[in-house]
Design an enzyme around this catalytic site. Structure first.
Site, PDB file in Angstrom:
ATOM      1  N   HIS A 190       0.833  -1.202   0.000  1.00 22.21           N
ATOM      2  CA  HIS A 190       0.000   0.000   0.000  1.00 22.21           C
ATOM      3  C   HIS A 190       0.872   1.258   0.000  1.00 22.21           C
ATOM      4  O   HIS A 190       1.285   1.705   1.075  1.00 22.21           O
ATOM      5  CB  HIS A 190      -0.907   0.015   1.237  1.00 22.21           C
ATOM      6  CG  HIS A 190      -1.995  -0.998   1.156  1.00 22.21           C
ATOM      7  ND1 HIS A 190      -3.224  -0.730   0.602  1.00 22.21           N
ATOM      8  CD2 HIS A 190      -2.012  -2.302   1.488  1.00 22.21           C
ATOM      9  CE1 HIS A 190      -3.960  -1.815   0.616  1.00 22.21           C
ATOM     10  NE2 HIS A 190      -3.243  -2.796   1.158  1.00 22.21           N
ATOM     11  N   GLU A 192      -0.062   4.221  -0.320  1.00 21.18           N
ATOM     12  CA  GLU A 192      -0.766   5.293   0.418  1.00 21.18           C
ATOM     13  C   GLU A 192      -0.619   5.135   1.927  1.00 21.18           C
ATOM     14  O   GLU A 192      -1.016   6.004   2.694  1.00 21.18           O
ATOM     15  CB  GLU A 192      -2.241   5.339  -0.010  1.00 21.18           C
ATOM     16  CG  GLU A 192      -3.154   4.255   0.578  1.00 21.18           C
ATOM     17  CD  GLU A 192      -3.024   2.875  -0.083  1.00 21.18           C
ATOM     18  OE1 GLU A 192      -2.045   2.637  -0.810  1.00 21.18           O
ATOM     19  OE2 GLU A 192      -3.914   2.040   0.175  1.00 21.18           O
ATOM     20  N   ASP A 405      -8.053  -7.885  26.679  1.00 18.61           N
ATOM     21  CA  ASP A 405      -7.764  -7.212  27.958  1.00 18.61           C
ATOM     22  C   ASP A 405      -7.731  -8.240  29.090  1.00 18.61           C
ATOM     23  O   ASP A 405      -8.661  -8.322  29.900  1.00 18.61           O
ATOM     24  CB  ASP A 405      -8.847  -6.161  28.254  1.00 18.61           C
ATOM     25  CG  ASP A 405      -8.921  -5.093  27.182  1.00 18.61           C
ATOM     26  OD1 ASP A 405      -7.877  -4.564  26.782  1.00 18.61           O
ATOM     27  OD2 ASP A 405     -10.040  -4.792  26.727  1.00 18.61           O
TER      28      ASP A 405
HETATM   29  O1  1PR Z   1     -14.698  -3.308  24.149  1.00 18.89           O
HETATM   30  O2  1PR Z   1     -14.638  -3.198  21.696  1.00 18.89           O
HETATM   31  O3  1PR Z   1     -15.505  -1.286  22.987  1.00 18.89           O
HETATM   32  O4  1PR Z   1     -13.089  -1.846  22.983  1.00 18.89           O
HETATM   33  C1  1PR Z   1     -12.645  -1.018  24.005  1.00 18.89           C
HETATM   34  C2  1PR Z   1     -11.178  -0.848  23.791  1.00 18.89           C
HETATM   35  O5  1PR Z   1     -10.704   0.144  24.702  1.00 18.89           O
HETATM   36  C3  1PR Z   1     -10.368  -2.099  24.057  1.00 18.89           C
HETATM   37  O6  1PR Z   1      -9.407  -2.221  23.036  1.00 18.89           O
HETATM   38  C4  1PR Z   1      -9.690  -1.851  25.395  1.00 18.89           C
HETATM   39  O7  1PR Z   1      -8.386  -2.425  25.412  1.00 18.89           O
HETATM   40  C5  1PR Z   1      -9.596  -0.348  25.422  1.00 18.89           C
HETATM   41  N1  1PR Z   1      -9.705   0.195  26.784  1.00 18.89           N
HETATM   42  C6  1PR Z   1     -10.772   0.144  27.539  1.00 18.89           C
HETATM   43  N2  1PR Z   1     -10.583   0.821  28.715  1.00 18.89           N
HETATM   44  C7  1PR Z   1      -9.369   1.271  28.700  1.00 18.89           C
HETATM   45  C8  1PR Z   1      -8.754   2.059  29.750  1.00 18.89           C
HETATM   46  O8  1PR Z   1      -7.555   2.321  29.760  1.00 18.89           O
HETATM   47  N3  1PR Z   1      -9.565   2.451  30.753  1.00 18.89           N
HETATM   48  N4  1PR Z   1      -7.592   1.122  27.133  1.00 18.89           N
HETATM   49  C9  1PR Z   1      -8.806   0.879  27.498  1.00 18.89           C
HETATM   50  C10 1PR Z   1      -6.782   0.140  26.880  1.00 18.89           C
HETATM   51  C11 1PR Z   1      -4.645  -0.322  26.868  1.00 18.89           C
HETATM   52  C12 1PR Z   1      -3.676  -0.204  25.808  1.00 18.89           C
HETATM   53  C13 1PR Z   1      -2.618   0.755  26.214  1.00 18.89           C
HETATM   54  C14 1PR Z   1      -1.493  -0.169  26.527  1.00 18.89           C
HETATM   55  C15 1PR Z   1      -0.159   0.490  26.565  1.00 18.89           C
HETATM   56  N5  1PR Z   1      -5.579   0.709  26.794  1.00 18.89           N
HETATM   57  O9  1PR Z   1      -4.195   0.021  24.573  1.00 18.89           O
HETATM   58  O10 1PR Z   1      -2.442   1.627  25.192  1.00 18.89           O
HETATM   59  O11 1PR Z   1      -1.759  -0.829  27.753  1.00 18.89           O
HETATM   60  O12 1PR Z   1      -0.085   1.348  27.634  1.00 18.89           O
HETATM   61  P1  1PR Z   1       1.323   1.680  28.330  1.00 18.89           P
HETATM   62  O13 1PR Z   1       2.345   1.641  27.237  1.00 18.89           O
HETATM   63  O14 1PR Z   1       1.155   3.058  28.850  1.00 18.89           O
HETATM   64  O15 1PR Z   1       1.515   0.657  29.385  1.00 18.89           O
HETATM   65  P2  1PR Z   1     -14.537  -2.442  22.985  1.00 18.89           P
END
Ligand code: 1PR
Length: 553
Positions: A190, A192, A405
């Site tokens: 890709h 793009e 998760d």
């Molecule tokens: O259930 O299909 O609606 O998806 C919800 C999405 O939102 C899921 O992918 C879930 O992982 C994410 N999510 C939900 N709640 C949270 C939150 O933080 N309260 N975030 C959340 C998830 C986790 C990672 C993060 C890494 C790296 N975030 O994506 O970016 O853990 O973090 P770090 O490097 O700082 O340790 P749905």
């Protein structure tokens, strides 16, 4: 010039449109068969599944006019499915015929020695001998590939030798990365989505005269051979958790073990403010410029409302895809939804909205857990109804990521419960020595535990047609303690699709460690990049020092 783009109605064609605009060219969309007569240059940026592409072209009366256009000798540039439709057929959908311009089939990658789909930035080897000085492609560059099916490179076969302009190695396979003959140029990757290398390729092609584009020279082509090493780079992904703060602004936030609110400052406070680490599009542009190989936006409050009404998130994708030309994954709320007025929308519609806005992949969280629970209750027989199945059928499995998760559940060493085959024991001398645990799946942003293990989940979603696993860890999220290597190895060894390690990165050494000690294809981080503690460039330098293949700008 009469530049037309062919959109067959599925997949992310917006990104190509954005890159052509960015390069200063005007174009029109093919909307009817007559447009093929008006077109003097045609680009077909196909994304998705072979069968869907051919069926859409057929049902809109565009298949035969496309074949005639190519036969007429006017310039044609195909991208991904736009290259694959030139072939006779694809094993992706037996019985569906391609255009047959190139008389041999597209087949699936062999997954015995590698993950399939092939996702990531890979190099190409151009076969013209001697090289053409004005070639649009560049052997020094990395281009972004995302596909499960490929045209095998077989120099003993006349059509392969005649058409293959460049090849790429993935595992022990050499496949056709681009074809070029007469008026046809087409690429499996890709442009793009390949950052400045891709924009440069597009720009060089668009700046050639129509005569040059329709009279590609007949060249002598050398024969490529399998090398002991291949050029697929380890991907570094920056993730932005997006939500509305208490003032109603859409911000990038970051949790500690999924808690995104600042700690209360007074004992009487109930909750602190939502952490605000910047504006989504500005951060995305910064990370792309810094060398991020992919970007991920997760709408972390999507479980509260329908994303079809959550226009700010769609707007973020629309604007981001105008500014950044690397792959974008969008997650959060990819599920069947019902609007406040009772209107129903399928997960496929929700995903389609994001793809049309400029997303390349969607990431499914909670819905994937429910889908695997239904799958297991149904004797592990997929019924075609889950979001994973419906989206991957139309857009291809490479467009469907499952975001997992999991959380550790500690058990006694003599635990004899239903998940005993997945119990992990802490390594001697490590901080977990003497402990034992299994990994439990959660939904609704980690708020609810389900009676499903992480291995059951990832194997279930693979069966349903997911193309990649985004593996978070609630225990490690935001801690900076490093990726959970036990979890990563457990999941990587349980599936054949690519795995992205996520959660816990706190130093460049953590990235090196996860790539040395596990076979994951990509590593994702959020907090350290948002807080500016480590740059993407520093991560890549550290990986290069450890002899790993990475894309550097
Ligand atoms: O259930 O299909 O609606 O998806 C919800 C999405 O939102 C899921 O992918 C879930 O992982 C994410 N999510 C939900 N709640 C949270 C939150 O933080 N309260 N975030 C959340 C998830 C986790 C990672 C993060 C890494 C790296 N975030 O994506 O970016 O853990 O973090 P770090 O490097 O700082 O340790 P749905």
């Amino acid at each position: 010039m009469g530049l037309f783009l062919l959109d067959y109605g599925a997949g992310n064609v917006q990104s190509l449109a954005n890159s052509i605009k960015k390069l200063g060219h005007d174009f029109q969309w093919v909307t009817s068969p007559d447009d093929f007569h008006k077109a003097t240059i045609l680009i077909f940026p196909g994304v998705g599944a072979f069968q869907t592409a051919i069926e859409h072209l057929h049902s809109r009366g565009l298949l035969e006019p496309l074949r005639e256009y190519i036969r007429s000798g006017k310039p044609y540039f195909g991208i991904c499915i736009g290259m694959q439709v030139l072939f006779e057929s694809s094993t992706e959908s037996p019985g569906t015929k391609g255009l047959g311009v190139i008389p041999y089939p597209i087949e699936k990658f062999d997954s015995s020695d590698k993950s399939v789909p092939h996702i990531g930035w890979n190099s190409i080897q151009i076969l013209d001998d001697p090289p053409l000085p004005n070639d649009v492609a560049d052997e020094q560059a990395y281009y972004y590939f995302i596909h499960s099916y490929r045209a095998k490179y077989d120099p003993t076969f006349h059509a392969s030798a005649e058409w293959a302009h460049s090849v790429t190695q993935y595992g022990q396979e050499l496949f056709v990365a681009s074809v070029r003959r007469n008026n046809v140029f087409a690429v499996q990757f890709h442009p793009e989505k390949s950052g400045s290398a891709g924009l440069s390729l597009l720009s060089k092609w668009l700046n050639k005269s129509e005569f040059e584009l329709s009279h590609n020279p007949d060249t002598t082509r050398k024969i490529a051979r399998l090398e002991p090493r291949h050029g697929l780079t380890k991907r570094i992904i920056a993730c932005m958790d997006v939500r509305t703060n208490d003032q109603g602004d859409l911000v990038v936030t970051k949790g500690d073990q999924y808690d995104v609110r600042e700690k209360p400052t007074h004992a009487t406070d109930t909750a602190g403010a939502v952490r605000n680490l910047g504006k989504p599009v500005a951060l995305a542009a910064r990370y792309a410029a810094a060398g991020a190989d992919e970007l991920c936006f997760l709408n972390i409050t999507s479980f509260r409302h329908s994303p079809l009404n959550d226009q700010p998130m769609v707007a973020v994708v629309l604007v981001a895809s105008q500014e950044v030309f690397v792959p974008l994954t969008i997650g959060g709320g990819i599920k069947d939804t019902v609007d406040l007025d009772g209107t129903k929308h399928t997960a496929l519609e929700v995903a389609g909205l994001y793809f049309r806005a400029g997303a390349d992949k969607v990431s499914i969280g909670s819905e994937a857990v429910y889908a695997v629970e239904r799958l297991r209750a149904n004797g592990n027989r997929p019924d075609g109804t889950s979001a994973i199945e419906t989206i991957s059928f139309v857009y291809g499995k490479q467009a469907v990521v499952v975001s997992v998760d999991p959380r550790r559940v500690y058990v006694e060493p003599e635990y004899d419960g239903p998940f005993k085959s997945e119990v992990v024991s802490g390594k001697p001398g490590g901080s977990d020595e003497g402990k034992a645990w299994w990994y439990q799946c959660t939904v609704s942003c980690g708020r609810e535990n389900r009676q499903l293990s992480v291995v059951q989940l990832v194997q279930g979603v693979q069966l349903l047609g997911a193309g990649e696993i985004l593996l978070n860890s609630i225990d490690r999220d935001g801690t900076g303690a490093g990726f959970d290597l036990d979890l990563t190895n457990l999941v990587k060894n349980a599936v054949q699709i690519p795995v992205i390690a996520s959660s816990g990165a706190g130093a460049t050494a953590h990235f090196t460690e996860v790539f040395v000690k596990t076979d994951v294809e990509a590593a994702l981080a959020a907090g350290i990049f948002h807080r500016g503690e480590v740059t993407i460039g520093e991560v890549k330098s550290a990986l290069r020092e450890s002899d790993m293949c990475v894309r550097v700008l």
